[in-house]
Design a protein around this motif. Structure first.
Motif, PDB file in Angstrom:
ATOM      1  N   UNK A 150       0.824  -1.207   0.000  1.00  0.00           N
ATOM      2  CA  UNK A 150       0.000   0.000   0.000  1.00  0.00           C
ATOM      3  C   UNK A 150       0.854   1.251   0.000  1.00  0.00           C
ATOM      4  N   UNK A 151       0.309   2.313   0.542  1.00  0.00           N
ATOM      5  CA  UNK A 151       1.002   3.601   0.531  1.00  0.00           C
ATOM      6  C   UNK A 151       2.169   3.587   1.504  1.00  0.00           C
ATOM      7  N   UNK A 152       3.295   4.100   1.044  1.00  0.00           N
ATOM      8  CA  UNK A 152       4.436   4.333   1.916  1.00  0.00           C
ATOM      9  C   UNK A 152       4.905   5.756   1.684  1.00  0.00           C
ATOM     10  N   UNK A 153       4.831   6.545   2.723  1.00  0.00           N
ATOM     11  CA  UNK A 153       5.144   7.953   2.577  1.00  0.00           C
ATOM     12  C   UNK A 153       6.590   8.138   2.107  1.00  0.00           C
ATOM     13  N   UNK A 154       6.762   9.028   1.151  1.00  0.00           N
ATOM     14  CA  UNK A 154       8.087   9.341   0.655  1.00  0.00           C
ATOM     15  C   UNK A 154       8.568   8.427  -0.444  1.00  0.00           C
ATOM     16  N   UNK A 155       7.743   7.424  -0.837  1.00  0.00           N
ATOM     17  CA  UNK A 155       8.180   6.525  -1.900  1.00  0.00           C
ATOM     18  C   UNK A 155       7.238   6.667  -3.084  1.00  0.00           C
ATOM     19  N   UNK A 156       7.040   7.877  -3.520  1.00  0.00           N
ATOM     20  CA  UNK A 156       6.163   8.119  -4.653  1.00  0.00           C
ATOM     21  C   UNK A 156       6.800   7.679  -5.946  1.00  0.00           C
ATOM     22  N   UNK A 157       6.067   7.878  -7.045  1.00  0.00           N
ATOM     23  CA  UNK A 157       6.605   7.509  -8.344  1.00  0.00           C
ATOM     24  C   UNK A 157       7.759   8.423  -8.713  1.00  0.00           C
ATOM     25  N   UNK A 158       8.455   8.091  -9.792  1.00  0.00           N
ATOM     26  CA  UNK A 158       9.652   8.851 -10.167  1.00  0.00           C
ATOM     27  C   UNK A 158       9.272  10.305 -10.409  1.00  0.00           C
ATOM     28  N   UNK A 159      10.222  11.178 -10.182  1.00  0.00           N
ATOM     29  CA  UNK A 159       9.966  12.614 -10.270  1.00  0.00           C
ATOM     30  C   UNK A 159       9.614  13.025 -11.692  1.00  0.00           C
ATOM     31  N   UNK A 160       8.965  14.181 -11.798  1.00  0.00           N
ATOM     32  CA  UNK A 160       8.538  14.667 -13.106  1.00  0.00           C
ATOM     33  C   UNK A 160       9.731  14.951 -14.013  1.00  0.00           C
ATOM     34  N   UNK A 161      10.830  15.435 -13.418  1.00  0.00           N
ATOM     35  CA  UNK A 161      12.007  15.733 -14.243  1.00  0.00           C
ATOM     36  C   UNK A 161      12.592  14.468 -14.862  1.00  0.00           C
ATOM     37  N   UNK A 162      12.594  13.374 -14.093  1.00  0.00           N
ATOM     38  CA  UNK A 162      13.104  12.108 -14.640  1.00  0.00           C
ATOM     39  C   UNK A 162      12.135  11.541 -15.674  1.00  0.00           C
ATOM     40  N   UNK A 163      10.830  11.716 -15.441  1.00  0.00           N
ATOM     41  CA  UNK A 163       9.854  11.282 -16.439  1.00  0.00           C
ATOM     42  C   UNK A 163      10.084  12.001 -17.763  1.00  0.00           C
ATOM     43  N   UNK A 164      10.305  13.316 -17.683  1.00  0.00           N
ATOM     44  CA  UNK A 164      10.557  14.079 -18.908  1.00  0.00           C
ATOM     45  C   UNK A 164      11.848  13.628 -19.572  1.00  0.00           C
ATOM     46  N   UNK A 165      12.821  13.260 -18.771  1.00  0.00           N
ATOM     47  CA  UNK A 165      14.092  12.777 -19.321  1.00  0.00           C
ATOM     48  C   UNK A 165      13.874  11.476 -20.101  1.00  0.00           C
ATOM     49  N   UNK A 166      13.099  10.555 -19.503  1.00  0.00           N
ATOM     50  CA  UNK A 166      12.810   9.280 -20.177  1.00  0.00           C
ATOM     51  C   UNK A 166      12.058   9.526 -21.475  1.00  0.00           C
ATOM     52  N   UNK A 167      11.045  10.406 -21.420  1.00  0.00           N
ATOM     53  CA  UNK A 167      10.267  10.704 -22.624  1.00  0.00           C
ATOM     54  C   UNK A 167      11.152  11.279 -23.721  1.00  0.00           C
ATOM     55  N   UNK A 168      12.090  12.118 -23.342  1.00  0.00           N
ATOM     56  CA  UNK A 168      12.989  12.716 -24.327  1.00  0.00           C
ATOM     57  C   UNK A 168      13.861  11.652 -24.984  1.00  0.00           C
ATOM     58  N   UNK A 169      14.381  10.719 -24.194  1.00  0.00           N
ATOM     59  CA  UNK A 169      15.205   9.644 -24.755  1.00  0.00           C
ATOM     60  C   UNK A 169      14.373   8.748 -25.674  1.00  0.00           C
ATOM     61  N   UNK A 170      13.152   8.466 -25.262  1.00  0.00           N
ATOM     62  CA  UNK A 170      12.288   7.619 -26.088  1.00  0.00           C
ATOM     63  C   UNK A 170      11.979   8.297 -27.416  1.00  0.00           C
ATOM     64  N   UNK A 171      11.638   9.588 -27.349  1.00  0.00           N
ATOM     65  CA  UNK A 171      11.249  10.309 -28.567  1.00  0.00           C
ATOM     66  C   UNK A 171      12.419  10.543 -29.516  1.00  0.00           C
ATOM     67  N   UNK A 172      13.571  10.872 -28.977  1.00  0.00           N
ATOM     68  CA  UNK A 172      14.693  11.279 -29.819  1.00  0.00           C
ATOM     69  C   UNK A 172      15.753  10.201 -30.032  1.00  0.00           C
ATOM     70  N   UNK A 173      15.608   9.077 -29.326  1.00  0.00           N
ATOM     71  CA  UNK A 173      16.606   8.016 -29.472  1.00  0.00           C
ATOM     72  C   UNK A 173      15.954   6.682 -29.866  1.00  0.00           C
ATOM     73  N   UNK A 174      14.926   6.293 -29.096  1.00  0.00           N
ATOM     74  CA  UNK A 174      14.289   4.995 -29.379  1.00  0.00           C
ATOM     75  C   UNK A 174      13.420   5.058 -30.635  1.00  0.00           C
ATOM     76  N   UNK A 175      12.579   6.097 -30.759  1.00  0.00           N
ATOM     77  CA  UNK A 175      11.648   6.205 -31.882  1.00  0.00           C
ATOM     78  C   UNK A 175      12.344   6.862 -33.074  1.00  0.00           C
ATOM     79  N   UNK A 176      13.359   6.196 -33.577  1.00  0.00           N
ATOM     80  CA  UNK A 176      14.115   6.665 -34.742  1.00  0.00           C
ATOM     81  C   UNK A 176      14.304   5.504 -35.707  1.00  0.00           C
ATOM     82  N   UNK A 177      14.577   5.807 -36.985  1.00  0.00           N
ATOM     83  CA  UNK A 177      14.740   4.729 -37.973  1.00  0.00           C
ATOM     84  C   UNK A 177      15.878   3.767 -37.651  1.00  0.00           C
ATOM     85  N   UNK A 178      16.822   4.167 -36.780  1.00  0.00           N
ATOM     86  CA  UNK A 178      17.924   3.262 -36.432  1.00  0.00           C
ATOM     87  C   UNK A 178      17.469   2.116 -35.525  1.00  0.00           C
ATOM     88  N   UNK A 179      16.319   2.261 -34.900  1.00  0.00           N
ATOM     89  CA  UNK A 179      15.661   1.231 -34.103  1.00  0.00           C
ATOM     90  C   UNK A 179      16.561   0.619 -33.021  1.00  0.00           C
TER      91      UNK A 179
END
Length: 655
Positions: A150-179
């Motif tokens: 259940x809930x454990x205080x202080x153990x929330x999901x990854x921070x928004x800045x890290x989420x944006x970092x992952x999205x950036x890598x996915x968009x600009x590195x993973x989703x490319x023709x080099x696959x």
């Protein structure tokens, strides 16, 4: 443990315990009836079953609407808000779902199939059966959240800045023709995190976000456009995947081709918007939402919520004598690429209910052919009504749409319900060669030796679904409450005032849910009590209004050179403008439309989500909480009340 100063007692604040339980309506399932516990012997139709009493052994015919689920796991934390589930637990739940997903294709998987799957995964047979049972009790992935955590205080999901970092890598590195492979993406994320000196996410968290990418988008952006077209682009009259009831819903918006009049003066106010969902297999209308507001996240959420719930009380409310036996969670929804469909709120609730959201390819309109043909069919039926605008100016010619308008929005909605239930569902469908209702019945109950899918689990708490589909807003709790366009406060917020998030060192943000049509209150999820509390406006004199009204009043004050944060001035502006609107409603269409929107929003505030049954809410004043209690003492104090079932509800007032 968070140090909280509660004072002596909380003031009375209504609360709602979320219950996403579903009634399993199939042969062999245990259900609760007012006469006791029964085991279903046979499903006769959508409305009735034969069942054997576990007390007397006698067999009776029971109405499905009178049945309740038998709670087999009252300690489950799965009925909590998705935002209160920590990342590790959410990852475990999704892993468990992937483990049992192949076994969910049949109502009762054979022991041999379960045993083979258990050996493949290296887990116990009993474990797989337990996971299947917990998932089906809710029909949601949250049913698989580990019970001991259940809930454990202080153990929330990854921070928004890290989420944006992952999205950036996915968009600009993973989703490319080099696959590049997923493993390379994980390494790239770890490299950048180390370079920026931030805590790196787990490899599973990165893979999760890769797995959420629709396959058609993955193929297209990784240089495989032709393969994506061949696999996903349907030919006329066909759509891939919709080969059983509730497999795929299509959802879209359209303005209704009828001018409606306001409730008071019966003068024209314009055309309302219709958001509608269709079951691809049967072409049954699964749910809808009508509003004068332009399509938004609320439109999508309320339409989906309506699609998930049974419609019997909805038809009764609108005085329509008809059968509309479709409810339950679809496997997948298909819609276009609009921002209302891509919102975080819609994405999160689809994840919660294990609904796969798929976006139509851009500039390929025939990919949504079913929903567009349905919209065309319904609009053509409405062209016979007074006030129709027809489908084009050329077709309308000299017809006076506004002069001939006679229906209010609620009266038009009743006309639409009759067309859907008594005409469209029962009329022969050219593509199916049978009526949609008959096609749906055959898909559910089977025919000609072919097994049906069986009746989907029936929701037990409509208010929980309504809350789940409301938009989420993240805010910290301050000394004077929560600021979301206006200030909200109740004593139940007091324990969370000024709490710091140890991960960011800033104020801890909480998810609040709000219906934009009625901002007189918001819903707050207490992450320790696992309940939703309705938090009213801090200013008791402020009128119930929509966010649309509030923003307009603030803008008018700003344009006039006044301080838009002046609550008294805003209140006075709304009151004066409503009076002006009322005075001029008989003179101009724009004013009448504004008045009608206000009336529709006010109806939501007055009636609540839906007039099915008032929920038994509990008040925080009933808790006998001493000053500075521990979380354990708070929960212990609730145990007697927690054993009481909260009656359902009021469905979602989508009108």
């Amino acid at each position: 443990m968070i140090d909280k100063d509660y004072g002596d007692y909380f003031e009375e604040t209504p609360s709602v315990v979320i219950k996403r339980r579903r009634i399993d309506v199939r042969s062999g399932a245990l259900v609760r009836h007012r006469d006791g516990v029964f085991r279903i012997a046979e499903v006769l139709d959508f409305n009735t079953v034969t069942a054997t009493s576990m007390q007397t052994g006698r067999t009776s015919v029971l109405l499905v609407s009178d049945l309740e689920n038998v709670d087999q796991d009252p300690g489950s934390p799965s009925d909590i808000d998705i935002n209160a589930i920590v990342e590790d637990d959410w990852r475990v739940a999704q892993t468990r779902f992937a483990a049992i997903e192949p076994l969910l294709t049949t109502k009762s998987p054979t022991r041999a199939a379960v045993q083979a799957r258990a050996q493949e995964l290296g887990v116990g047979i009993a474990t797989l059966y337990r996971w299947i049972s917990r998932y089906r009790s809710l029909d949601a992935v949250s049913g698989l959240v580990p019970l001991k955590r259940g809930w454990q205080y202080g153990k929330g999901r990854i921070s928004k800045s890290v989420q944006l970092l992952i999205e950036d890598v996915i968009n600009n590195y993973y989703l490319t023709p080099e696959r590049p492979t997923a493993e390379k993406v994980v390494r790239e994320v770890l490299r950048i995190c180390e370079e920026q000196n931030v805590q790196a996410p787990s490899a599973t968290a990165v893979r999760q976000r890769i797995d959420r990418i629709p396959e058609v988008e993955r193929l297209r952006r990784r240089g495989q456009r032709e393969r994506a077209k061949n696999k996903f682009l349907p030919t006329p009259g066909t759509t891939p995947g919709g080969d059983y009831p509730l497999a795929i819903y299509q959802i879209d918006h359209t303005p209704i081709d009828v001018i409606v009049v306001d409730d008071e003066h019966r003068k024209p106010v314009g055309r309302p918007w219709l958001t509608i969902a269709i079951d691809e297999y049967s072409r049954m209308v699964a749910g809808y939402y009508i509003s004068f507001d332009a399509p938004s996240v609320v439109s999508v959420g309320m339409c989906l919520a309506h699609a998930l719930i049974p419609k019997d009380m909805w038809l009764l409310k609108h005085g329509v004598d008809a059968e509309w036996p479709i409810w339950g969670r679809p496997k997948k929804v298909r819609w276009d690429n609009g921002p209302d469909f891509r919102s975080d709120s819609v994405r999160d609730v689809c994840n919660l209910y294990a609904i796969d959201a798929e976006f139509r390819p851009v500039k390929v309109p025939r990919y949504g052919g079913h929903i567009e043909r349905l919209q065309g069919t319904l609009l053509r039926e409405l062209h016979d009504l007074p006030g129709t605008t027809f489908s084009s100016v050329q077709e309308r010619q000299e017809y006076d749409s506004e002069g001939r308008a006679i229906f209010t929005k609620s009266e038009l909605e009743k006309q639409l319900l009759k067309i859907i239930c008594n005409e469209y569902h029962r009329r022969n469908h050219r593509s199916l060669d049978m009526p949609p209702l008959r096609r749906f019945e055959l898909g559910i109950f089977g025919h000609g030796g072919q097994l049906g899918t069986g009746m989907p689990p029936r929701p037990t708490d409509y208010l929980s679904i309504y809350i789940d589909f409301l938009p989420i807003i993240w805010r910290t709790v301050q000394n004077d409450g929560v600021d979301i366009d206006k200030r909200y406060y109740a004593d139940v917020l007091r324990p969370w005032i000024g709490v710091i998030d140890p991960e960011t060192g800033k104020g801890l943000k909480h998810p609040f849910r709000r219906d934009p049509r009625d901002i007189s209150a918001i819903w707050f999820f207490d992450p320790e009590l696992k309940e939703y509390f309705k938090i009213p406006l801090a200013d008791p004199n402020f009128p119930s209004c929509s966010i649309w009204e509030l923003k307009r009043a603030k803008q008018e004050l700003k344009d006039a050179g006044f301080d838009p944060s002046d609550s008294t001035a805003v209140l006075r502006s709304i009151t004066e403008r409503r009076q002006l609107t009322k005075d001029s409603a008989a003179k101009t269409k724009q004013a009448r439309k504004a008045a009608q929107r206000q009336a529709d929003h006010q109806r939501v505030a007055d009636e609540g989500p839906a007039p099915v049954q008032a929920p038994k809410v509990r008040a925080s004043a009933d808790r006998d909480i001493a000053p500075r209690p521990t979380a354990a003492s708070r929960i212990t104090a609730l145990l007697p009340a927690a054993s009481l079932l909260t009656d359902v509800v009021r469905g979602s007032d989508i009108a």
